[in-house]
Design a protein around this motif. Structure first.
Motif, PDB file in Angstrom:
ATOM      1  N   TYR A 184       0.024  -5.514   4.741  1.00 12.47           N
ATOM      2  CA  TYR A 184       1.355  -5.599   4.155  1.00 12.47           C
ATOM      3  C   TYR A 184       2.397  -5.648   5.262  1.00 12.47           C
ATOM      4  O   TYR A 184       2.305  -4.916   6.249  1.00 12.47           O
ATOM      5  CB  TYR A 184       1.606  -4.424   3.208  1.00 12.47           C
ATOM      6  CG  TYR A 184       0.852  -4.585   1.901  1.00 12.47           C
ATOM      7  CD1 TYR A 184       1.439  -5.198   0.807  1.00 12.47           C
ATOM      8  CD2 TYR A 184      -0.482  -4.172   1.802  1.00 12.47           C
ATOM      9  CE1 TYR A 184       0.730  -5.394  -0.372  1.00 12.47           C
ATOM     10  CE2 TYR A 184      -1.197  -4.363   0.628  1.00 12.47           C
ATOM     11  CZ  TYR A 184      -0.584  -4.972  -0.456  1.00 12.47           C
ATOM     12  OH  TYR A 184      -1.292  -5.183  -1.613  1.00 12.47           O
ATOM     13  N   VAL A 208       6.364  -5.430   6.680  1.00 14.43           N
ATOM     14  CA  VAL A 208       7.636  -4.759   6.447  1.00 14.43           C
ATOM     15  C   VAL A 208       8.740  -5.807   6.298  1.00 14.43           C
ATOM     16  O   VAL A 208       8.952  -6.625   7.185  1.00 14.43           O
ATOM     17  CB  VAL A 208       7.983  -3.807   7.617  1.00 14.43           C
ATOM     18  CG1 VAL A 208       9.342  -3.145   7.384  1.00 14.43           C
ATOM     19  CG2 VAL A 208       6.894  -2.760   7.786  1.00 14.43           C
ATOM     20  N   LEU A 219       7.623  -3.633   1.272  1.00 15.54           N
ATOM     21  CA  LEU A 219       6.503  -4.343   1.864  1.00 15.54           C
ATOM     22  C   LEU A 219       6.214  -5.639   1.122  1.00 15.54           C
ATOM     23  O   LEU A 219       6.484  -5.762  -0.076  1.00 15.54           O
ATOM     24  CB  LEU A 219       5.252  -3.457   1.851  1.00 15.54           C
ATOM     25  CG  LEU A 219       5.398  -2.068   2.486  1.00 15.54           C
ATOM     26  CD1 LEU A 219       4.075  -1.327   2.407  1.00 15.54           C
ATOM     27  CD2 LEU A 219       5.889  -2.164   3.919  1.00 15.54           C
ATOM     28  N   SER A 270       3.427  -4.678  10.518  1.00 14.39           N
ATOM     29  CA  SER A 270       2.429  -4.676   9.443  1.00 14.39           C
ATOM     30  C   SER A 270       1.775  -3.315   9.268  1.00 14.39           C
ATOM     31  O   SER A 270       1.716  -2.508  10.199  1.00 14.39           O
ATOM     32  CB  SER A 270       1.358  -5.731   9.717  1.00 14.39           C
ATOM     33  OG  SER A 270       0.580  -5.379  10.850  1.00 14.39           O
TER      34      SER A 270
END
Length: 342
Positions: A218, A220, A231, A297
């Motif tokens: 995910y 940011v 996210l 991430s």
């Protein structure tokens, strides 16, 4: 004792470890996003750990010390310089009267902390000096610092420390020591593995969502802030969409709104949340999240509640040991000493 803000940078505020016990009134705890760096910065500056300090986000911020000042810089490496000389981080530093401290550019992480002996002297609001900008309380007039602001400091013990410092007479904008309290692990890396426990509504999510949460990456998003980290990644769908009753949330709660994209609640979070909670970030890993820049991430790794508690107790033990070592070194004064790292 005081210091002057020369350039405000992107965002700089006065913070401490936050206000406790007011969530039931709708008041967020606020406080430093990275409590680990906050505590160590204060210890290195000769404080107990909860005094008010500066939280600096990204670059462009600069201050002038209007008196000789014992300070320290921890957290993200935002290239601190004074008089064109790089200022070492994670150690005590004495800045001369008139010295300027400038943060040039981010190298790792996104939030630096500057602590001064005695702490920043701003009024307490509900037991804390932390700035909560959404409510306009705490810090300096409840807002971010601006160019021209002058902050008072409580440096009553400074002269006694200088008398024990054999290197004080050397003509430089600052003096420091050859030992450091820098963490051994990679601090402020843009790609982090973050440990989580299961959230209250973990079982309401589909098997696909649970698989994605722990296997996919995910990113940011740029709109992330002190309230929450938004996210971007694979959607996390519920088994059956439904409405939830709002209930209390904590720092590190991972909520999933209707778009299926997770949000990690941070220091300035709301006190109630009505989105389903899929996970809870282990408290020891919140500083890692706080130092992630936009574009950084996260990969989530599930642990048990007992493991999370064990990590917390172990960190508490190590932090007590670290503080004892810092206190011992500070009592020696600013003399040449064997270096150490923790």
């Amino acid at each position: 004792m005081s210091l002057e803000v020369l350039k405000r940078g992107l965002l700089a505020t006065v913070q401490d470890l936050g206000r406790k016990g007011y969530g039931k009134y709708g008041i967020s705890s606020s406080g430093a996003m990275d409590s680990y760096a906050c505590s160590i910065a204060n210890w290195l500056a000769g404080n107990e750990g909860g005094e008010a300090l500066l939280e600096i986000t990204w670059s462009g911020f600069s201050i002038r010390f209007l008196q000789n000042t014992l300070a320290s810089i921890t957290g993200a490496d935002l290239t601190p310089e004074s008089g064109g000389i790089s200022v070492p981080m994670w150690r005590p530093v004495i800045f001369r009267k008139g010295s300027e401290l400038t943060f040039k550019r981010p190298v790792s992480g996104c939030r630096s902390y500057v602590a001064v002996l005695g702490g920043i002297d701003v009024p307490e609001v509900m037991g804390s000096r932390s700035t909560y900008m959404r409510a306009g309380i705490g810090g300096l007039k409840g807002r971010a610092l601006q160019s021209g602001d002058v902050l008072k400091m409580n440096q009553t013990a400074f002269e006694s420390l200088c008398m024990r410092s054999s290197v004080w007479s050397v003509e430089y904008p600052f003096q420091t020591v050859n030992w450091s309290a820098a963490p051994r692990y990679t601090y402020g890396h843009p790609h982090q593995v973050v440990r989580v426990t299961r959230g209250r509504e973990y079982g309401d999510f589909s098997s696909l969502a649970l698989e994605r949460l722990l296997q996919d990456e995910y990113i940011v998003k740029p709109e992330s802030d002190r309230m929450g980290y938004r996210l971007k990644g694979p959607q996390l769908p519920l088994v059956t969409p439904r409405e939830y009753v709002s209930e209390g949330v904590a720092a590190g709660t991972v909520q999933v709104p209707a778009d299926g994209q997770p949000i990690i609640l941070m220091a300035d979070r709301q006190t109630l949340g009505g989105y389903p909670k899929i996970a809870q970030v282990a408290s020891v890993d919140l500083p890692r999240v706080a130092q992630l820049p936009p574009g950084g991430s996260i990969r989530f790794h599930e642990i048990s509640q007992s493991e999370s508690e064990g990590l917390y107790f172990e960190q508490t033990r190590k932090m007590k040991l670290l503080k004892s070592m810092i206190d011992y070194r500070l009592r020696e004064g600013f003399h040449a000493a064997a270096g150490f790292e923790l």
